[in-house]
Design an enzyme around this catalytic site. Structure first.
Site, PDB file in Angstrom:
ATOM      1  N   GLY A   1       0.785  -1.216   0.000  1.00 38.82           N
ATOM      2  CA  GLY A   1       0.000   0.000   0.000  1.00 38.82           C
ATOM      3  C   GLY A   1       0.817   1.266   0.000  1.00 38.82           C
ATOM      4  N   CYS A   2       2.109   1.166  -0.271  1.00 45.81           N
ATOM      5  CA  CYS A   2       2.947   2.360  -0.231  1.00 45.81           C
ATOM      6  C   CYS A   2       3.136   2.889  -1.639  1.00 45.81           C
ATOM      7  CB  CYS A   2       4.304   2.035   0.401  1.00 45.81           C
ATOM      8  SG  CYS A   2       5.410   3.448   0.461  1.00 45.81           S
ATOM      9  N   GLY A   3       2.326   3.840  -2.043  1.00 46.63           N
ATOM     10  CA  GLY A   3       2.383   4.350  -3.400  1.00 46.63           C
ATOM     11  C   GLY A   3       3.705   4.995  -3.735  1.00 46.63           C
TER      12      GLY A   3
ATOM     13  N   CYS B   1       6.693   4.311  -2.392  1.00 53.00           N
ATOM     14  CA  CYS B   1       7.697   3.259  -2.556  1.00 53.00           C
ATOM     15  C   CYS B   1       7.525   2.576  -3.907  1.00 53.00           C
ATOM     16  CB  CYS B   1       7.578   2.232  -1.434  1.00 53.00           C
ATOM     17  SG  CYS B   1       7.963   2.905   0.199  1.00 53.00           S
TER      18      CYS B   1
END
Length: 274
Positions: A114-116, A118
């Site tokens: 869920g880390c856009g 990254c």
């Protein structure tokens, strides 16, 4: 199947009743890949095709550009507790006068849940070091050819038939001819193995070929296919958001859920025809 499978006792339950039986399990052992004495990675794999795995990993991670960068490969003479060779270490030597094309770093798992930010960084890094212009590859594949390739790959999954516990990858021509199939505990290892086979055959640029995967397609699968220059990846199961973003920006066609009569082409669909 030698080192590929082992038998294990099991208590099987079915319909509320149990019985003793013997199950066949896929072997999982570590493989350490060394380049000129330095450890590149340690990965858990299905033994066999270790040189293909090592070459494919080095190519898809950008350490080498082709098989010509490599002088020799050999299994180290490491032994297990029983005194027998384990064949769990591959030593690779660069060709004289050549150095790795990027710093050697241990394999890192990429968190894509869920880390856009990254994810964007990972895709940007991939695009900056792509050795092939995939968006210029005009090769097309009929859906029937892709389905035929997947069916032929499935027929050659001997370890899966015995254990149900491994993935497979394959390379196909546009007419669906299967060039190579490899199985492994890890889907990324299976992909490295087929790419490594191609490197040993003198092909480091896989333009004009399709990559088939028996599992889902995550970013790592797209990264490896893009590094080898394949214009199409087709997988039996789902694709992740980051895999689709990477494929789209790299100019690569990504097809998911290829299970006749359906298929979902998620990026650059013009390469897939009826």
């Amino acid at each position: 199947m030698g080192r590929l499978t082992r038998r294990a006792p099991a208590q099987q339950w079915r319909g509320g009743e149990s019985q003793r039986r013997v199950d066949t399990l896929a072997v999982e052992e570590p493989l350490e890949i060394r380049l000129s004495g330095e450890v590149v990675t340690v990965t858990m794999r299905l033994p066999g095709d270790d040189f293909d795995l090592a070459l494919g990993h080095l190519l898809t991670e950008g350490v080498i550009a082709s098989g010509e960068d490599i002088a020799t490969m050999m299994h180290c003479t490491d032994t297990g507790d029983d005194g027998l060779p384990t064949y769990n270490v591959v030593e690779v030597a660069m060709a004289p006068g050549l150095l790795p094309r990027r710093p050697l770093v241990g394999r890192a798992e990429i968190a894509t849940g869920g880390c856009g930010i990254c994810g964007t960084v990972q895709v940007d890094e991939l695009l900056t070091r792509l050795p092939h212009a995939i968006d210029r590859d005009r090769t097309t594949f009929t859906l029937s050819a892709i389905e035929a390739g997947l069916a032929a790959m499935r027929e050659r999954q001997r370890v899966f038939d015995a254990t149900g516990g491994v993935h497979a990858a394959a390379l196909i021509t546009p007419d669906g001819e299967v060039l190579v199939v490899r199985e492994d505990i890890g889907r990324h290892n299976a992909v490295d193995k087929v790419i490594g086979w191609a490197v040993r055959e003198g092909r480091s640029d896989l333009s004009g070929l399709g990559l088939l995967v028996s599992s889902r397609a995550g970013f790592e699968i797209v990264q490896k296919g893009a590094a080898a220059g394949v214009p199409l990846i087709a997988c039996v199961s789902a694709a992740s958001t980051l895999a689709v973003e990477a494929a789209d920006r790299a100019g690569l066609t990504l097809a998911a859920f290829v299970r006749p009569p359906r298929a979902s082409v998620l990026s650059h669909p013009d390469r897939v025809t009826s």
